[in-house]
Design an enzyme around this catalytic site. Sequence first.
Site, PDB file in Angstrom:
ATOM      1  CG  ASP A 153      -5.080   2.193   1.105  1.00 53.32           C
ATOM      2  OD1 ASP A 153      -6.056   1.439   0.976  1.00 53.32           O
ATOM      3  OD2 ASP A 153      -3.982   1.829   1.564  1.00 53.32           O
ATOM      4  N   GLY A 205      -3.066   3.752   8.209  1.00 56.36           N
ATOM      5  CA  GLY A 205      -2.088   2.673   8.206  1.00 56.36           C
ATOM      6  C   GLY A 205      -1.530   2.483   9.603  1.00 56.36           C
ATOM      7  N   GLY A 206      -0.769   1.413   9.786  1.00 49.99           N
ATOM      8  CA  GLY A 206      -0.037   1.222  11.026  1.00 49.99           C
ATOM      9  C   GLY A 206      -0.847   0.743  12.216  1.00 49.99           C
ATOM     10  CB  SER A 250      -0.897   0.033   1.233  1.00 48.45           C
ATOM     11  OG  SER A 250      -1.449   1.334   1.360  1.00 48.45           O
ATOM     12  CG  HIS A 265      -9.307   0.007  -0.183  1.00 46.09           C
ATOM     13  ND1 HIS A 265      -8.691  -0.257   1.028  1.00 46.09           N
ATOM     14  CD2 HIS A 265     -10.645  -0.015   0.060  1.00 46.09           C
ATOM     15  CE1 HIS A 265      -9.626  -0.421   1.951  1.00 46.09           C
ATOM     16  NE2 HIS A 265     -10.812  -0.270   1.396  1.00 46.09           N
ATOM     17  CG  MET A 310     -11.246   3.027   2.444  1.00 46.46           C
ATOM     18  SD  MET A 310      -9.701   2.952   3.378  1.00 46.46           S
ATOM     19  CE  MET A 310      -8.545   3.134   2.012  1.00 46.46           C
ATOM     20  CG  HIS A 369      -3.903  -1.646  -1.472  1.00 42.52           C
ATOM     21  ND1 HIS A 369      -4.993  -2.420  -1.802  1.00 42.52           N
ATOM     22  CD2 HIS A 369      -4.302  -0.859  -0.445  1.00 42.52           C
ATOM     23  CE1 HIS A 369      -6.002  -2.128  -1.005  1.00 42.52           C
ATOM     24  NE2 HIS A 369      -5.618  -1.175  -0.162  1.00 42.52           N
ATOM     25  CG  MET A 391     -11.602  -3.052   5.398  1.00 40.80           C
ATOM     26  SD  MET A 391     -10.128  -2.594   4.484  1.00 40.80           S
ATOM     27  CE  MET A 391      -9.144  -1.742   5.728  1.00 40.80           C
ATOM     28  N   GLY A 403       1.177  -2.159   4.089  1.00 44.60           N
ATOM     29  CA  GLY A 403       1.650  -0.790   3.973  1.00 44.60           C
ATOM     30  C   GLY A 403       2.898  -0.580   4.797  1.00 44.60           C
ATOM     31  CB  SER A 404       3.368  -0.005   8.449  1.00 37.66           C
ATOM     32  OG  SER A 404       2.211   0.762   8.526  1.00 37.66           O
ATOM     33  CG  MET A 416      -8.281   6.945   2.923  1.00 37.13           C
ATOM     34  SD  MET A 416      -7.275   7.024   4.413  1.00 37.13           S
ATOM     35  CE  MET A 416      -6.617   5.353   4.438  1.00 37.13           C
ATOM     36  CG  ASP A 464      -6.222  -3.026   3.294  1.00 34.19           C
ATOM     37  OD1 ASP A 464      -5.132  -2.770   3.825  1.00 34.19           O
ATOM     38  OD2 ASP A 464      -6.871  -2.194   2.627  1.00 34.19           O
ATOM     39  N   GLY A 465      -4.776  -4.576   6.301  1.00 35.06           N
ATOM     40  CA  GLY A 465      -4.637  -3.944   7.606  1.00 35.06           C
ATOM     41  C   GLY A 465      -3.816  -4.768   8.575  1.00 35.06           C
ATOM     42  N   GLY A 466      -2.687  -4.223   8.985  1.00 30.27           N
ATOM     43  CA  GLY A 466      -1.868  -4.875  10.008  1.00 30.27           C
ATOM     44  C   GLY A 466      -1.169  -6.138   9.538  1.00 30.27           C
TER      45      GLY A 466
HETATM   46  C1  DX5 Z   1      -6.347   1.291   5.839  1.00 28.69           C
HETATM   47  C2  DX5 Z   1      -5.870   1.017   4.429  1.00 28.69           C
HETATM   48  C3  DX5 Z   1      -4.764   0.051   4.355  1.00 28.69           C
HETATM   49  C4  DX5 Z   1      -3.492   0.518   4.991  1.00 28.69           C
HETATM   50  C5  DX5 Z   1      -2.728  -0.685   5.424  1.00 28.69           C
HETATM   51  O1  DX5 Z   1      -7.514   2.042   5.780  1.00 28.69           O
HETATM   52  O2  DX5 Z   1      -6.926   0.496   3.638  1.00 28.69           O
HETATM   53  O3  DX5 Z   1      -4.526  -0.359   3.014  1.00 28.69           O
HETATM   54  O4  DX5 Z   1      -2.694   1.275   4.139  1.00 28.69           O
HETATM   55  O5  DX5 Z   1      -1.646  -0.244   6.163  1.00 28.69           O
HETATM   56  P1  DX5 Z   1      -0.872  -1.200   7.172  1.00 28.69           P
HETATM   57  O6  DX5 Z   1      -0.344  -2.341   6.368  1.00 28.69           O
HETATM   58  O7  DX5 Z   1       0.162  -0.299   7.731  1.00 28.69           O
HETATM   59  O8  DX5 Z   1      -1.891  -1.663   8.191  1.00 28.69           O
HETATM   60 ZN    ZN Z   2      -6.506  -0.441   1.596  1.00 32.83          ZN
END
Ligand code: DX5
Ligand code: ZN
Length: 225
Positions: free
Chosen positions: A37, A146-147, A12, A68, A70, A35, A139, A199-200, A39, A177-179
């Site tokens: 994101d 992120g993070g 991401s 993605h 959002m 990916h 999710m 992402g992170s 928002m 997606d996430g963590g």
């Molecule tokens: C959160 C995003 C994710 C995010 C993931 O709303 O949709 O794609 O970037 O980031 P990490 O991998 O750091 O959780």
């Molecule tokens: Zn995402």
Amino acid sequence: MSERTAPIISPSILAADFSRLGEQIAAVSNADWIHVDVMDGHFVPNLSFGADITAAAFRSTDLPLDVHLMIEHPEKWVDNYIKAGASCVIFHVEATEDPVALARHIRAAGVRAGFSLRPGTDIEPYLEVLDEFDLALVMSVEPGFGGQSFMPDQLDKVRKLRDVIDSRGLSTLIEIDGGISRETIASAAAAGTDAFVAGSAVFKASDPGAEVDALRECAKDAVRG
Ligand code: DX5
Ligand code: ZN
């Protein structure tokens, strides 16, 4: 979108250094997808970037973009992301009245359609219309940032999706997606996930490309048992 088989790793760019986005995307050229994101500050309490940055990402890589969204009222905006070069457009079922109609609109443009749901949203109503979608994005954090820490209870959704997809012989991909990190990816892979957003874990690593390979190996090991 890539037909490469699972595990698909999709870094991401939300966690990338935006001042050198092209370089950061080039550093993960060994990934399967990128990916993106998006928002809007309304559907989620954070603002990231829109179609222009998506188009810039598209110009800087040959990898497919999974976008993605959002955002509220995705039906008003999906065409911009199709034009920007998305291979797959993923929208939230909570944000639109008729997810199947929107998926059909996206597919009619020759782009893959995906749906996503917040952790608190029940998957059941969407299981019967899975054939309308190329991808289901589970999710494993609250969307918006992120993070955050991985929510293991969301793997129940992955298991349900895996059952339905396999028993009906569907080709819908399951993405999470996430963590996602070296610590959490194995459990998601074992539950039946095909594609992993990170992402992170990728962009905060000293060598993002090496981290992509490491994540892929962890996911492969988990499936091998
Ligand atoms: C959160 C995003 C994710 C995010 C993931 O709303 O949709 O794609 O970037 O980031 P990490 O991998 O750091 O959780
Ligand atoms: Zn995402």
